[in-house]
Structure formats: C-alpha cells, structure tokens
Design an enzyme around this catalytic site. Structure first.
Site, PDB file in Angstrom:
ATOM      1  N   CYS A 114      49.303  54.685  42.433  1.00 21.77           N
ATOM      2  CA  CYS A 114      50.867  53.829  42.503  1.00 21.77           C
ATOM      3  C   CYS A 114      51.557  53.688  41.232  1.00 21.77           C
ATOM      4  O   CYS A 114      52.215  52.839  40.349  1.00 21.77           O
ATOM      5  CB  CYS A 114      50.318  51.733  42.584  1.00 21.77           C
ATOM      6  SG  CYS A 114      49.321  52.158  44.360  1.00 21.77           S
ATOM      7  N   HIS A 132      50.790  45.396  45.044  1.00 20.93           N
ATOM      8  CA  HIS A 132      51.438  45.872  46.334  1.00 20.93           C
ATOM      9  C   HIS A 132      49.589  45.996  47.132  1.00 20.93           C
ATOM     10  O   HIS A 132      49.179  46.830  46.674  1.00 20.93           O
ATOM     11  CB  HIS A 132      51.170  47.667  45.497  1.00 20.93           C
ATOM     12  CG  HIS A 132      50.633  48.708  46.722  1.00 20.93           C
ATOM     13  ND1 HIS A 132      52.074  48.525  47.994  1.00 20.93           N
ATOM     14  CD2 HIS A 132      49.972  49.587  47.134  1.00 20.93           C
ATOM     15  CE1 HIS A 132      51.663  49.431  48.775  1.00 20.93           C
ATOM     16  NE2 HIS A 132      50.354  50.235  48.426  1.00 20.93           N
ATOM     17  N   HIS A 134      48.976  46.060  51.140  1.00 23.08           N
ATOM     18  CA  HIS A 134      48.837  47.256  52.952  1.00 23.08           C
ATOM     19  C   HIS A 134      48.835  45.777  53.790  1.00 23.08           C
ATOM     20  O   HIS A 134      48.462  46.147  55.343  1.00 23.08           O
ATOM     21  CB  HIS A 134      47.711  47.750  52.718  1.00 23.08           C
ATOM     22  CG  HIS A 134      48.366  48.847  52.216  1.00 23.08           C
ATOM     23  ND1 HIS A 134      47.392  50.278  52.315  1.00 23.08           N
ATOM     24  CD2 HIS A 134      48.620  49.456  50.810  1.00 23.08           C
ATOM     25  CE1 HIS A 134      47.804  51.255  52.006  1.00 23.08           C
ATOM     26  NE2 HIS A 134      48.746  50.460  51.004  1.00 23.08           N
ATOM     27  N   GLU A 157      61.100  26.745  53.830  1.00 25.12           N
ATOM     28  CA  GLU A 157      61.248  25.612  52.695  1.00 25.12           C
ATOM     29  C   GLU A 157      60.166  26.960  51.829  1.00 25.12           C
ATOM     30  O   GLU A 157      60.557  26.754  50.725  1.00 25.12           O
ATOM     31  CB  GLU A 157      59.846  24.449  53.192  1.00 25.12           C
ATOM     32  CG  GLU A 157      59.252  23.645  52.117  1.00 25.12           C
ATOM     33  CD  GLU A 157      60.664  22.961  51.449  1.00 25.12           C
ATOM     34  OE1 GLU A 157      61.887  22.894  52.616  1.00 25.12           O
ATOM     35  OE2 GLU A 157      60.929  22.536  50.532  1.00 25.12           O
ATOM     36  N   HIS A 222      54.321  51.016  55.804  1.00 27.80           N
ATOM     37  CA  HIS A 222      53.281  50.296  54.888  1.00 27.80           C
ATOM     38  C   HIS A 222      53.019  49.488  53.991  1.00 27.80           C
ATOM     39  O   HIS A 222      51.209  49.061  53.499  1.00 27.80           O
ATOM     40  CB  HIS A 222      53.632  51.944  54.054  1.00 27.80           C
ATOM     41  CG  HIS A 222      52.873  52.095  51.817  1.00 27.80           C
ATOM     42  ND1 HIS A 222      53.074  53.616  51.594  1.00 27.80           N
ATOM     43  CD2 HIS A 222      51.822  51.708  51.625  1.00 27.80           C
ATOM     44  CE1 HIS A 222      51.954  53.277  50.285  1.00 27.80           C
ATOM     45  NE2 HIS A 222      51.545  51.927  50.725  1.00 27.80           N
TER      46      HIS A 222
HETATM   47  C1  MRU Z   1      43.834  54.075  51.717  1.00 31.28           C
HETATM   48  S1  MRU Z   1      45.186  55.286  50.791  1.00 31.28           S
HETATM   49  C2  MRU Z   1      46.393  54.594  49.905  1.00 31.28           C
HETATM   50  C3  MRU Z   1      47.304  55.131  48.868  1.00 31.28           C
HETATM   51  O1  MRU Z   1      47.695  56.020  49.316  1.00 31.28           O
HETATM   52  C4  MRU Z   1      48.021  53.738  48.294  1.00 31.28           C
HETATM   53  O2  MRU Z   1      49.384  53.688  49.187  1.00 31.28           O
HETATM   54  C5  MRU Z   1      47.456  52.687  47.932  1.00 31.28           C
HETATM   55  O3  MRU Z   1      48.477  51.514  47.760  1.00 31.28           O
HETATM   56  C6  MRU Z   1      46.035  52.285  47.199  1.00 31.28           C
HETATM   57  O4  MRU Z   1      46.299  54.098  46.188  1.00 31.28           O
HETATM   58  P1  MRU Z   1      44.790  54.224  45.345  1.00 31.28           P
HETATM   59  O5  MRU Z   1      45.389  55.589  44.355  1.00 31.28           O
HETATM   60  O6  MRU Z   1      44.264  54.044  45.436  1.00 31.28           O
HETATM   61  O7  MRU Z   1      45.340  52.785  43.936  1.00 31.28           O
HETATM   62 ZN    ZN Z   2      49.820  52.229  49.406  1.00 29.97          ZN
END
Ligand code: MRU
Ligand code: ZN
Length: 264
Positions: A114, A132, A134, A157, A222
């Site tokens: 990232c 970031h 998920h 709110e 993602h």
């Molecule tokens: C489960 S793999 C996820 C990665 O491809 C990426 O999307 C992520 O969020 C984290 O990447 P990372 O390189 O481990 O910091």
């Molecule tokens: Zn990711």
C-alpha cells in the site's frame, strides 16, 4: 484485548535506533502496532489485509513516514519491524532488514504494497496518517453500488464526525474548514480494484483530485482508504465512515434511500 505497544523483543535485543522510541506510546511506530490490534478486533485488518501508515507530524522532521511491512499479520506487528520513508523523495530512511538477526530471523521484509497509495495521500492531501481496511461494510457497499462510481448518503447524525474540506483559493490546497453538517450529502468515490495493490495508485490519485471534498476512497470488492490531518483524525474518520457504510448496507437492503428525498 491489550492496548499497550509491543516492545518486548526489541527491548531484549537493545536497539539503538533514532527512528524508534519504545518508551513513548504516542510514537508513530508504537501507534501503528496499537491501532492495528484495535483494527484487527474490528475485522478491518484480518488475514494480513489492510493497515495503517503514520507521518511523524509532531516530530523533528514531519516528512518522516512510518510504513509497516508487507504480508505480516497486522495484529502481531512490532515497532522494530517498521520501514521509514521520506515523504519528499520516497527515500528509504530505515528498514527492519538491518535489525539484528535475533529479531529478523533472516526474514526479508518488504514495505507494504500500500506504500504508493499511502504516499499519494501524504503528497496530494498533506495527510498525517492513512488507514486502509478490508472492512466488509466497505466491500459490501461497493457491491451494492456495482454500477456506480460514487457513494452518497445524507441526513445521518454520524456524518457530522467527518471533515468539511475545501480548496484554498490562494494555495489551491485542500484544507479542512470545519465539519460536515447533518444536512450535507457525504460523497465517496469508488475506484475499481486491480490485481496488484500498487496498480491502484493512478486511479486513487485521480479520485483524490476529482473529489476535493472527500477524505476517503472506496475500492470495489477490496476495501477503503481513509486519511486525516493526524492519526487521531484519521482514526475517527475511519470509524465514522465504517459506521455509515454499515448503516448504508442495512438501509439499502431494507429499500430505504440513502439520500433523503431521492430514490437513491
Ligand atoms: C490479504 S492480501 C492484501 C494485500 O494485497 C493488500 O490489499 C493489503 O491490504 C495489505 O498489503 P500489505 O502489503 O500486506 O500491507
Ligand atoms: Zn488491501
């Protein structure tokens, strides 16, 4: 759940490192570990996905950026495992690979995939931290908006926890000018996912430029990138957004429009 930062292994090995301070819980390297554990418990960074990067906004050099290694279980991170990068030229200032073998166990660390996305938030928005996740709320929102390039929501709110951003007419830089109102419509761009994280960089940068009012970008199927002026603002914005996205999913599935007075 523990909220203290991990220092035991590094303490045993006695690291003399100007980019770490194991005694200061507010040091970026320690905060990344603490917050990743918190995020893990929220299901935001499980299975090595997601993460957080912090810029040392209060340090001697505010261009110093802390980045976690790639592919590591985020809830088990330790401060000595951090990479440190200069925001201005992306020069690597510290790598955990130079730590004693007792710590690295000969594992070859790589900076988070990232990194170019985090750096985009630092350079384009002067962010102090970038998260970031998920989050399934984020992913589910992008699925329910499969044919849309932005997400909108109003009259909730919790929107008031988000910043009101505007372009400064003199500097042309996006600045926080207050907080959003209950009546405001929150708009977050959605970009398409790519097979490799770094390939998201161009579309993330484009979304940041095209949406000066946003402090986040959704990535379809993602997750989400959220940034703020400092680490605590980024944390609050991420929490508020996740709350709103969870609510949005429930509202959408219940057939309730997300923008009051429209069919959307
Ligand atoms: C489960 S793999 C996820 C990665 O491809 C990426 O999307 C992520 O969020 C984290 O990447 P990372 O390189 O481990 O910091
Ligand atoms: Zn990711």
């Amino acid at each position: 759940m523990s909220s203290c930062f991990c220092k035991s292994e590094a303490q045993k090995v006695k690291l003399d490192d100007k980019y770490l301070n194991l005694e200061d819980p507010n040091h970026p390297a320690n905060l990344i570990c603490e917050l990743c554990r918190l995020f893990y418990d929220n299901n935001w960074v499980t299975g090595t996905g997601g993460g957080i990067s912090i810029r040392d906004v209060k340090g001697a050099n505010p261009n110093v950026v802390y980045i976690a290694p790639s592919g590591i279980q985020k809830e088990r991170l330790q401060p000595w495992e951090m990479f440190v990068v200069d925001r201005r030229n992306e020069q690597l200032l510290r790598t955990p690979n130079e730590c004693p073998e007792e710590l690295t166990k000969k594992y070859k660390y790589k900076p988070s995939a990232c990194t170019p996305l985090f750096m985009s938030c630092y350079t384009l928005r002067d962010a102090g931290a970038c998260i970031h996740t998920h989050s399934q709320n984020a992913v589910m929102t992008t699925l329910l908006y499969e044919d849309k390039v932005e997400f909108s929501m109003s009259h909730i709110e919790q929107i008031k926890a988000l910043p009101r951003l505007a372009i400064n007419p003199e500097t042309k830089v996006v600045e926080k000018v207050g907080s959003m109102d209950y009546h405001d419509t929150l708009v977050i761009p959605i970009i398409e996912n790519t097979p490799y994280e770094e390939d998201l960089t161009d579309s993330l940068q484009e979304a940041i430029k095209n949406y000066p009012g946003t402090t986040a970008v959704l990535v379809r199927r993602h997750g989400i990138y959220v940034w703020g002026e400092d680490v605590w603002k980024a944390k609050v914005y991420n929490e508020a957004l996740d709350y709103l996205l969870e609510l949005a999913v429930k509202m959408k599935l219940a057939g309730i429009p997300l923008v009051r007075g429209t069919s959307e």
